[in-house]
Design a protein around this motif. Structure first.
Motif, PDB file in Angstrom:
ATOM      1  N   MET A   1      22.416  60.629  91.528  1.00 53.37           N
ATOM      2  CA  MET A   1      23.914  61.430  91.397  1.00 53.37           C
ATOM      3  C   MET A   1      23.742  62.453  90.153  1.00 53.37           C
ATOM      4  SD  MET A   1      27.074  61.661  93.530  1.00 53.37           S
ATOM      5  CE  MET A   1      26.416  60.589  95.129  1.00 53.37           C
ATOM      6  N   LEU A   2      24.226  64.136  91.132  1.00 54.02           N
ATOM      7  CA  LEU A   2      23.857  64.978  90.126  1.00 54.02           C
ATOM      8  C   LEU A   2      25.717  64.792  89.136  1.00 54.02           C
ATOM      9  CD1 LEU A   2      21.879  67.442  91.830  1.00 54.02           C
ATOM     10  CD2 LEU A   2      20.988  66.422  89.629  1.00 54.02           C
ATOM     11  N   PRO A   3      25.107  65.382  87.844  1.00 55.06           N
ATOM     12  CA  PRO A   3      26.868  64.675  87.312  1.00 55.06           C
ATOM     13  C   PRO A   3      27.417  65.744  87.919  1.00 55.06           C
ATOM     14  CG  PRO A   3      25.059  65.565  85.366  1.00 55.06           C
ATOM     15  CD  PRO A   3      24.222  65.121  87.223  1.00 55.06           C
ATOM     16  N   VAL A   4      27.357  67.183  88.417  1.00 54.75           N
ATOM     17  CA  VAL A   4      27.931  67.856  89.167  1.00 54.75           C
ATOM     18  C   VAL A   4      28.988  67.706  90.049  1.00 54.75           C
ATOM     19  CG1 VAL A   4      26.420  69.651  90.150  1.00 54.75           C
ATOM     20  CG2 VAL A   4      28.464  71.039  89.967  1.00 54.75           C
ATOM     21  N   ILE A   5      28.188  66.539  91.176  1.00 57.59           N
ATOM     22  CA  ILE A   5      28.405  66.287  92.238  1.00 57.59           C
ATOM     23  C   ILE A   5      29.452  65.274  92.413  1.00 57.59           C
ATOM     24  CG2 ILE A   5      28.089  64.762  94.516  1.00 57.59           C
ATOM     25  CD1 ILE A   5      26.714  68.087  94.520  1.00 57.59           C
ATOM     26  N   GLU A   6      29.025  64.110  90.478  1.00 59.21           N
ATOM     27  CA  GLU A   6      30.167  63.433  90.288  1.00 59.21           C
ATOM     28  C   GLU A   6      31.524  63.479  90.046  1.00 59.21           C
ATOM     29  OE1 GLU A   6      27.924  61.076  87.536  1.00 59.21           O
ATOM     30  OE2 GLU A   6      26.666  59.782  88.968  1.00 59.21           O
ATOM     31  N   GLU A   7      31.441  64.923  89.664  1.00 56.53           N
ATOM     32  CA  GLU A   7      32.880  65.373  89.111  1.00 56.53           C
ATOM     33  C   GLU A   7      33.232  65.538  90.083  1.00 56.53           C
ATOM     34  OE1 GLU A   7      34.172  69.204  85.707  1.00 56.53           O
ATOM     35  OE2 GLU A   7      31.939  68.318  85.318  1.00 56.53           O
ATOM     36  N   ILE A   8      32.963  66.676  90.492  1.00 60.00           N
ATOM     37  CA  ILE A   8      33.841  66.948  91.429  1.00 60.00           C
ATOM     38  C   ILE A   8      34.170  66.263  93.291  1.00 60.00           C
ATOM     39  CG2 ILE A   8      33.661  68.553  94.005  1.00 60.00           C
ATOM     40  CD1 ILE A   8      32.113  70.141  92.481  1.00 60.00           C
ATOM     41  N   GLN A   9      33.771  65.202  93.090  1.00 56.76           N
ATOM     42  CA  GLN A   9      33.719  63.497  93.437  1.00 56.76           C
ATOM     43  C   GLN A   9      35.593  63.086  92.713  1.00 56.76           C
ATOM     44  OE1 GLN A   9      30.221  61.448  93.836  1.00 56.76           O
ATOM     45  NE2 GLN A   9      30.482  61.196  95.969  1.00 56.76           N
ATOM     46  N   GLN A  10      35.279  62.973  91.616  1.00 61.41           N
ATOM     47  CA  GLN A  10      36.115  62.782  90.976  1.00 61.41           C
ATOM     48  C   GLN A  10      37.370  63.600  91.131  1.00 61.41           C
ATOM     49  OE1 GLN A  10      34.794  62.652  86.561  1.00 61.41           O
ATOM     50  NE2 GLN A  10      33.272  60.212  86.843  1.00 61.41           N
ATOM     51  N   LYS A  11      37.393  64.938  90.793  1.00 58.45           N
ATOM     52  CA  LYS A  11      38.704  65.736  91.537  1.00 58.45           C
ATOM     53  C   LYS A  11      39.034  64.968  92.971  1.00 58.45           C
ATOM     54  CE  LYS A  11      36.538  69.477  87.545  1.00 58.45           C
ATOM     55  NZ  LYS A  11      37.667  69.178  86.830  1.00 58.45           N
ATOM     56  N   LEU A  12      37.680  65.177  93.857  1.00 65.90           N
ATOM     57  CA  LEU A  12      38.665  65.580  94.984  1.00 65.90           C
ATOM     58  C   LEU A  12      39.478  63.725  95.007  1.00 65.90           C
ATOM     59  CD1 LEU A  12      35.670  66.662  96.910  1.00 65.90           C
ATOM     60  CD2 LEU A  12      38.053  67.729  96.962  1.00 65.90           C
ATOM     61  N   ALA A  13      38.684  63.459  94.668  1.00 61.13           N
ATOM     62  CA  ALA A  13      39.692  61.942  94.549  1.00 61.13           C
ATOM     63  C   ALA A  13      40.921  61.975  94.395  1.00 61.13           C
ATOM     64  CB  ALA A  13      38.911  60.661  93.493  1.00 61.13           C
ATOM     65  N   LYS A  14      42.117  62.947  93.844  1.00 60.16           N
ATOM     66  CA  LYS A  14      43.133  63.315  93.199  1.00 60.16           C
ATOM     67  C   LYS A  14      44.008  63.489  94.154  1.00 60.16           C
ATOM     68  CE  LYS A  14      41.953  64.209  88.650  1.00 60.16           C
ATOM     69  NZ  LYS A  14      41.378  65.468  87.267  1.00 60.16           N
ATOM     70  N   PHE A  15      43.268  63.948  95.466  1.00 63.65           N
ATOM     71  CA  PHE A  15      43.551  64.207  96.482  1.00 63.65           C
ATOM     72  C   PHE A  15      43.463  63.861  97.472  1.00 63.65           C
ATOM     73  CE2 PHE A  15      43.079  68.079  94.276  1.00 63.65           C
ATOM     74  CZ  PHE A  15      43.817  68.454  94.114  1.00 63.65           C
ATOM     75  N   PRO A  16      44.767  62.506  97.821  1.00 59.27           N
ATOM     76  CA  PRO A  16      44.501  61.453  99.190  1.00 59.27           C
ATOM     77  C   PRO A  16      44.108  62.091 100.606  1.00 59.27           C
ATOM     78  CG  PRO A  16      47.063  61.795  98.050  1.00 59.27           C
ATOM     79  CD  PRO A  16      45.972  61.950  97.334  1.00 59.27           C
TER      80      PRO A  16
END
Length: 146
Positions: A1-16
């Motif tokens: 998985m590309l780093p930009v996709i992983e970073e967005i996933q991590q940010k979205l994970a903060k919003f249940p």
């Protein structure tokens, strides 16, 4: 998985309440209300490097810088972006992305038009829906769609 996709996933994970899907080269946020819009980031590898396309429903903009694309993805989830969607006979054909400026006024930013289908029925008045995501509330602003 590309780093930009992983970073967005991590940010979205903060919003249940955030619903999203991703694969190796894209991530899509699904709105939680009927007056929201999909936000999608797609990464394409080209001969000159990666290209990043951010979609707000049918409206899209392409970027060569991943940080800029990631920022636009995030703003699509916020109260500082809205999408005006024009349709005829239930088929969307034009999208205008508006940005709220420091004075609180809405200004057009991106625009995408499909030049077929309902557009050929130009004599019929279009229906216009004003869509806005509110996952990230940047402030209490004017929500009218003018």
């Amino acid at each position: 998985m590309l780093p930009v996709i992983e970073e967005i996933q991590q940010k979205l994970a903060k919003f249940p309440d955030a619903r999203f899907e991703s694969d190796a080269a894209s991530i899509t946020y699904f709105p939680s209300t009927s007056d929201g819009f999909e936000v999608r980031l797609v990464v394409r590898q080209t001969k000159i490097g990666a290209r990043y396309t951010v979609f707000y429903n049918g409206c899209h903009e392409e970027f060569s810088d991943w940080e800029e694309a990631m920022q636009e993805f995030g703003f699509g989830l916020s109260t500082d972006r809205r999408l005006r969607e024009f349709s005829r006979f239930g088929k969307a054909y034009r999208w205008v992305t508006d940005v709220r400026n420091d004075a609180g006024d809405w200004k057009p930013n991106w625009e995408t038009t499909q030049w077929s289908g309902p557009f050929s029925q130009f004599w019929h008045r279009p229906d216009v829906r004003c869509l806005q995501n509110r996952l990230i509330d940047l402030d209490e602003g004017d929500e009218s769609c003018v």
